[in-house]
Design a protein around this motif. Structure first.
Motif, short mmCIF file in Angstrom:
data_model
loop_
_atom_site.label_atom_id
_atom_site.label_comp_id
_atom_site.label_asym_id
_atom_site.label_seq_id
_atom_site.Cartn_x
_atom_site.Cartn_y
_atom_site.Cartn_z
N TYR A 257 3.90 -17.73 20.17
CA TYR A 257 3.47 -18.27 18.93
C TYR A 257 4.34 -17.83 17.89
O TYR A 257 4.05 -18.25 16.60
N ARG A 258 5.58 -17.02 18.19
CA ARG A 258 6.26 -16.54 17.07
C ARG A 258 7.08 -17.70 16.47
O ARG A 258 7.33 -18.58 17.12
N PRO A 259 6.74 -17.89 15.11
CA PRO A 259 7.53 -19.06 14.36
C PRO A 259 9.14 -19.16 14.58
O PRO A 259 9.84 -18.02 14.42
N CYS A 260 9.73 -20.18 14.91
CA CYS A 260 11.00 -20.21 15.07
C CYS A 260 11.91 -19.98 13.98
O CYS A 260 11.53 -20.60 12.72
N PRO A 261 12.73 -18.98 14.02
CA PRO A 261 13.66 -18.73 12.70
C PRO A 261 14.37 -19.95 12.14
O PRO A 261 14.16 -20.05 10.77
N LEU A 262 14.42 -21.09 12.70
CA LEU A 262 14.93 -22.22 11.94
C LEU A 262 14.13 -22.93 10.79
O LEU A 262 14.24 -23.30 9.89
N LEU A 263 12.72 -22.78 11.44
CA LEU A 263 11.73 -23.24 10.70
C LEU A 263 11.54 -22.51 9.46
O LEU A 263 11.40 -22.86 8.50
N ILE A 264 11.42 -20.97 9.62
CA ILE A 264 11.35 -20.25 8.55
C ILE A 264 12.69 -20.45 7.47
O ILE A 264 12.17 -20.63 6.15
N ARG A 265 13.62 -20.60 8.01
CA ARG A 265 14.76 -20.64 7.08
C ARG A 265 14.80 -22.01 6.37
O ARG A 265 14.95 -22.38 4.97
N MET A 266 14.30 -23.03 6.99
CA MET A 266 14.11 -24.51 6.33
C MET A 266 13.14 -24.56 5.32
O MET A 266 13.23 -24.90 4.23
N VAL A 267 11.97 -23.54 5.50
CA VAL A 267 10.88 -23.54 4.38
C VAL A 267 11.51 -22.50 3.35
O VAL A 267 11.33 -22.97 2.16
N ASP A 268 11.95 -21.39 3.59
CA ASP A 268 12.79 -20.88 2.70
C ASP A 268 13.54 -21.59 1.68
O ASP A 268 13.71 -21.34 0.54
#
Ligand code: CAA
Length: 283
Positions: A257-268
């Motif tokens: 269930y770890r969030p994908c780093p690309l998802l985190i970067r896009m939200v950032d």
């Protein structure tokens, strides 16, 4: 539940205005509450647009649409909800926001009122524990676009009574929806299964396995999904997807269930999908 009762809907955003729409369309009076008049005006404009869409598709007559619109009153004052015997909370998907709101609703609404949450992943049991009426707290999870999607997940918290469950099931049916019973666990069924699919689709883009368009085409053409997972992620909101992945990861503890780093970067970056004009696609 009698149609003479007024349903309080907390939050005039995408889900809240959709919930107000279906309640009013089914003959219930609605008191829509949000923090600022501007949010209420925007929500009502969306309801009007979607009711007109239903008129043009001949699902409603103009008169039925006008009557539905007239059943929705608005307020920025939570104290004005004091006569409502049913509340549906559709506020921001943050535990602190929802728990403060539940404490307020518990203080303001009559003792017999049911407090339902449209949360997509937060524990109903934890929200119920914020109140003095945990047996009358329940999840009623709608799907976007609310006027169109037939499902409502009805979520029992640990202390939810059978009477509360039965009332909410009957309400969902009165709204023309199909209630599906689910127990309280992170992400319930819908997001427990959907979000890891979306997250994995984002991993395939990040790792260069395929473009976003190609990933979406695989699901539209190969699995008959109405929209591919990345179009759907943009539609839901990438910030919402990330919040839900974080809830799943924390509650269930599994690295899958770890969030994908690309998802985190896009939200950032503020790329939140359709609502911000940019996500996996530009709008
Ligand atoms: N209000 C009223 N009617 C609406 C509407 C709205 N907001 N949006 C669309 N419609 C109606 C249209 O009028 C149309 O009606 P007809 O079939 O009678 O013509 C119908 O819905 C289909 O709309 P469109 O033809 O404009 O567009 P479409 O065929 O591309 O369908 C869609 C749009 C319904 C959104 C479809 O793409 C779809 O089902 N997508 C998947 C949506 C989904 O998975 N939602 C769940 C998200 S997860 C969630 O919400 C929960 C969570 O916790 C994150």
């Amino acid at each position: 539940m009698s149609k003479t009762q007024t349903i309080a809907v907390l939050g005039a955003g995408t889900m809240g205005n959709g919930i107000a729409h279906v309640c009013a369309r089914s003959g219930f009076n609605v008191l829509l509450c949000d923090l600022q008049q501007e949010f209420l005006d925007r929500g009502l404009a969306t309801v009007e647009k979607n009711l007109s869409r239903e008129v043009s598709k001949e699902k409603l007559t103009r008169q039925q649409a006008d009557e539905a619109r007239a059943r929705i009153a608005t307020t920025t004052d939570r104290e004005a909800l004091s006569a409502c015997t049913f509340a549906i909370e559709a506020a921001t998907e943050k535990f602190e926001v929802k728990s403060a709101l539940f404490r307020d609703l518990d203080r303001i609404l009559p003792a017999e009122a049911i407090l339902a949450s449209n949360t997509s992943s937060i524990s109903i049991t934890k929200l119920a524990a914020q109140t003095q009426r945990p047996t009358q707290v329940i999840g009623i999870h709608f799907f976007n676009p609310v006027p169109v999607m037939p499902l409502v997940e009805v979520i029992r918290g640990l202390q939810t009574s059978q009477q509360t469950f039965d009332t909410v099931k009957a309400l969902a049916e009165a709204l023309g929806k199909t209630p599906i019973e689910v127990n309280d666990a992170a992400g319930f069924v819908s997001n427990r299964v959907l979000m890891p699919l979306i997250n994995e689709a984002i991993f395939t883009v990040m790792e260069g396995v395929a473009t976003a368009e190609a990933v979406d085409q695989v699901f539209v053409l190969g699995m008959a999904h109405p929209m591919g997972p990345l179009t759907l992620a943009d539609f839901i909101g990438l910030d919402v997807c990330l919040d839900i992945m974080r809830v799943l990861h924390e509650a269930l503890g599994d690295t899958k269930y770890r969030p994908c780093p690309l998802l985190i970067r896009m939200v950032d970056a503020g790329w939140l999908g359709r609502k911000s004009g940019r996500g996996f696609y530009t709008y």
